[in-house]
Design a protein around this motif. Structure first.
Motif, PDB file in Angstrom:
ATOM      1  N   THR A   1      47.127  28.772  -7.114  1.00 44.68           N
ATOM      2  CA  THR A   1      47.423  28.912  -8.627  1.00 44.68           C
ATOM      3  C   THR A   1      47.052  30.568  -8.836  1.00 44.68           C
ATOM      4  O   THR A   1      47.791  31.292  -9.231  1.00 44.68           O
TER       5      THR A   1
ATOM      6  N   TYR B   1      51.355  21.077  -4.037  1.00 48.69           N
ATOM      7  CA  TYR B   1      50.039  20.787  -4.300  1.00 48.69           C
ATOM      8  C   TYR B   1      49.739  19.966  -5.469  1.00 48.69           C
ATOM      9  O   TYR B   1      48.802  19.026  -5.245  1.00 48.69           O
ATOM     10  N   TYR B   2      50.250  20.319  -6.581  1.00 41.04           N
ATOM     11  CA  TYR B   2      49.847  19.449  -7.746  1.00 41.04           C
ATOM     12  C   TYR B   2      50.767  18.227  -7.979  1.00 41.04           C
ATOM     13  O   TYR B   2      50.036  17.448  -8.662  1.00 41.04           O
TER      14      TYR B   2
ATOM     15  N   THR C   1      39.167  25.493  -4.807  1.00 36.33           N
ATOM     16  CA  THR C   1      40.130  24.429  -3.858  1.00 36.33           C
ATOM     17  C   THR C   1      41.374  25.307  -3.456  1.00 36.33           C
ATOM     18  O   THR C   1      41.573  26.323  -3.804  1.00 36.33           O
ATOM     19  N   THR C   2      42.209  24.384  -2.495  1.00 36.51           N
ATOM     20  CA  THR C   2      43.338  25.405  -2.013  1.00 36.51           C
ATOM     21  C   THR C   2      44.414  25.343  -3.337  1.00 36.51           C
ATOM     22  O   THR C   2      44.949  26.422  -3.783  1.00 36.51           O
ATOM     23  N   GLY C   3      44.286  24.494  -4.209  1.00 38.05           N
ATOM     24  CA  GLY C   3      45.073  24.410  -5.476  1.00 38.05           C
ATOM     25  C   GLY C   3      44.581  25.582  -6.390  1.00 38.05           C
ATOM     26  O   GLY C   3      45.583  26.405  -6.766  1.00 38.05           O
TER      27      GLY C   3
ATOM     28  N   PHE D   1      52.639  25.819  -5.130  1.00 34.86           N
ATOM     29  CA  PHE D   1      51.804  25.115  -6.208  1.00 34.86           C
ATOM     30  C   PHE D   1      52.571  23.615  -6.652  1.00 34.86           C
ATOM     31  O   PHE D   1      51.986  22.658  -6.720  1.00 34.86           O
TER      32      PHE D   1
END
Length: 144
Positions: free
Chosen positions: A81, A140-141, A75-77, A137
């Motif tokens: 990462t 996103y998270y 995924t993008t995450g 990061f």
């Protein structure tokens, strides 16, 4: 308790503040490049503080979540990462190399030229690209 109203734990908000302060310190180190000893001391402080945050905050988080990272779909995450980890590793290794050369030269009363101008520019660009990936990061998270 959170600082930025995100779903992040307070330690990650504190880390974000520390990284922002370190970015300001890096800019000061670039602007104050003469005398070289002052420049080296500023950059060494930033590097050591960053190593501390990596060892105390970022690395434990990565280890704790590693299974979820490698087991999940790409995924993008995951890409953010991986980019942050790879760029950050290269950046901190380069900074540690310059720091080692600086302390070695200082201790042995040698000239303080610890790297070429191009390598220094590469180092600072890498640092800010890594910081940008770290901000992505966090966004996103914890904010999405």
């Amino acid at each position: 308790m959170v600082i930025f109203g995100s779903s992040a734990g307070i330690i990650f908000d504190v880390n974000l503040i520390i990284q922002t302060v370190l970015a300001i310190l890096l800019v000061a180190g670039v602007v104050l490049k003469r005398p070289l000893k002052r420049h080296g001391n500023i950059m060494a402080i930033a590097t050591l503080a960053n190593v501390a945050t990596i060892l105390l905050i970022m690395l434990p988080s990565l280890v704790r979540n590693f299974g979820a990272i490698i087991a999940g779909p790409v995924t993008t995450g995951i890409l953010v990462t991986v980019a942050h980890v790879i760029l950050g590793s290269a950046t901190i290794l380069l900074a540690l190399l310059f720091g080692f050369r600086f302390f070695s030269a200082t201790r042995n009363s040698k000239p303080l030229k610890c790297g070429t101008k191009r390598m220094m520019i590469l180092s600072i660009v890498l640092w800010f690209v890594t910081l940008s990936a770290g901000l992505a990061f966090y966004y996103y998270y914890y904010l999405l």
